[in-house]
Design a protein around this motif. Structure first.
Motif, short mmCIF file in Angstrom:
data_model
loop_
_atom_site.label_atom_id
_atom_site.label_comp_id
_atom_site.label_asym_id
_atom_site.label_seq_id
_atom_site.Cartn_x
_atom_site.Cartn_y
_atom_site.Cartn_z
N TYR A 104 12.22 9.90 -2.62
CA TYR A 104 11.85 8.50 -2.79
C TYR A 104 10.90 8.00 -1.70
N SER A 105 10.87 8.65 -0.54
CA SER A 105 10.03 8.17 0.55
C SER A 105 8.68 8.88 0.62
N GLN A 106 8.46 9.82 -0.25
CA GLN A 106 7.21 10.58 -0.22
C GLN A 106 6.21 9.99 -1.20
N PHE A 107 5.11 9.50 -0.68
CA PHE A 107 4.18 8.78 -1.54
C PHE A 107 3.60 9.68 -2.62
N ASN A 108 3.44 10.96 -2.34
CA ASN A 108 2.81 11.84 -3.33
C ASN A 108 3.76 12.25 -4.45
N SER A 109 5.00 11.75 -4.41
CA SER A 109 5.92 12.00 -5.52
C SER A 109 5.87 10.89 -6.57
N TYR A 110 5.10 9.83 -6.30
CA TYR A 110 4.98 8.72 -7.23
C TYR A 110 3.69 8.85 -8.04
N PRO A 111 3.78 8.97 -9.35
CA PRO A 111 2.56 9.14 -10.15
C PRO A 111 1.82 7.83 -10.46
N TYR A 112 2.53 6.71 -10.38
CA TYR A 112 1.92 5.45 -10.79
C TYR A 112 1.85 4.48 -9.61
N TRP A 113 0.68 3.85 -9.44
CA TRP A 113 0.43 2.98 -8.30
C TRP A 113 -0.25 1.69 -8.74
N GLY A 114 0.07 0.63 -8.02
CA GLY A 114 -0.62 -0.63 -8.19
C GLY A 114 -1.86 -0.68 -7.32
N GLN A 115 -2.55 -1.79 -7.37
CA GLN A 115 -3.85 -1.90 -6.70
C GLN A 115 -3.73 -2.31 -5.24
N GLY A 116 -2.57 -2.76 -4.82
CA GLY A 116 -2.40 -3.15 -3.42
C GLY A 116 -2.63 -4.62 -3.20
N THR A 117 -1.90 -5.16 -2.25
CA THR A 117 -2.06 -6.55 -1.85
C THR A 117 -2.07 -6.61 -0.32
N GLN A 118 -3.00 -7.35 0.23
CA GLN A 118 -3.18 -7.40 1.68
C GLN A 118 -2.17 -8.35 2.32
N VAL A 119 -1.51 -7.88 3.35
CA VAL A 119 -0.63 -8.70 4.17
C VAL A 119 -1.19 -8.68 5.60
N THR A 120 -1.45 -9.85 6.13
CA THR A 120 -1.96 -9.97 7.48
C THR A 120 -1.04 -10.89 8.29
N VAL A 121 -0.54 -10.38 9.40
CA VAL A 121 0.35 -11.14 10.25
C VAL A 121 -0.38 -11.43 11.55
N SER A 122 -0.60 -12.70 11.83
CA SER A 122 -1.33 -13.08 13.03
C SER A 122 -0.36 -13.22 14.21
N SER A 123 -0.85 -12.86 15.38
CA SER A 123 -0.01 -12.91 16.59
C SER A 123 -0.07 -14.27 17.26
#
Length: 123
Positions: A104-123
C-alpha cells in the motif's frame, strides 16, 4: 478510470486543509485508495492509504497523528484531512487507486493516478 483531486491551496503554518479525490470509471468500493506527495526536487512519498471498506488505514511517519484519511463509497470519494500543517508538507498531492491492499505504501503498485493538487504551507 479518472481520479480528480481537489482542495489544495495556500495555508499558514499550523493550518488545515481537506483534500478530496473523486473517482469514476471503476468500482470504487473494491479499491484501496492512497495519497502520495511530491515536493520540489524530491521523490514521490507515501502519505496515507485506506482499504476498500475504510476499516484499515495507514500513514507515513511524517504525517501520523496530523492527517486523517477517510472515504465515502456512496460518493466514490476519498478524503485527506490535514491538520497542523508545516512548511515541509508543501508538495503536490496525488490520489491513487489499486485493486488490492498489498504494498500500500509503494507508489509503483498503484496503476491509477489523479492529476495532483498543490498544497503550499507558508512559514
Amino acid at each position: 478510470v479518472q481520479l480528480q483531486a481537489s482542495g489544495g491551496g495556500l495555508v499558514q503554518n499550523g493550518g488545515s486543509l481537506r483534500l478530496s479525490c473523486a473517482a469514476s470509471g471503476l468500482t470504487f468500493s473494491i479499491y484501496t485508495m492512497g495519497w502520495f506527495r511530491q515536493a520540489p526536487e524530491k521523490e514521490v512519498s507515501f502519505v496515507s492509504s485506506i482499504s476498500s471498506s475504510g476499516s484499515t488505514t495507514y500513514y507515513g511517519d511524517s504525517v501520523q497523528g496530523r492527517f486523517t484519511i477517510s472515504r465515502d463509497n456512496a460518493k466514490n470519494t476519498v478524503y485527506l484531512r490535514m491538520d497542523s500543517l508545516k512548511p515541509e508538507d508543501t508538495a503536490v498531492y496525488y490520489c491513487a487507486a489499486k485493486s488490492n491492499g498489498r504494498s500500500y505504501s509503494q507508489f509503483n503498485s498503484y496503476p491509477y493516478w489523479g492529476q495532483g493538487t498543490q498544497v503550499t504551507v507558508s512559514s
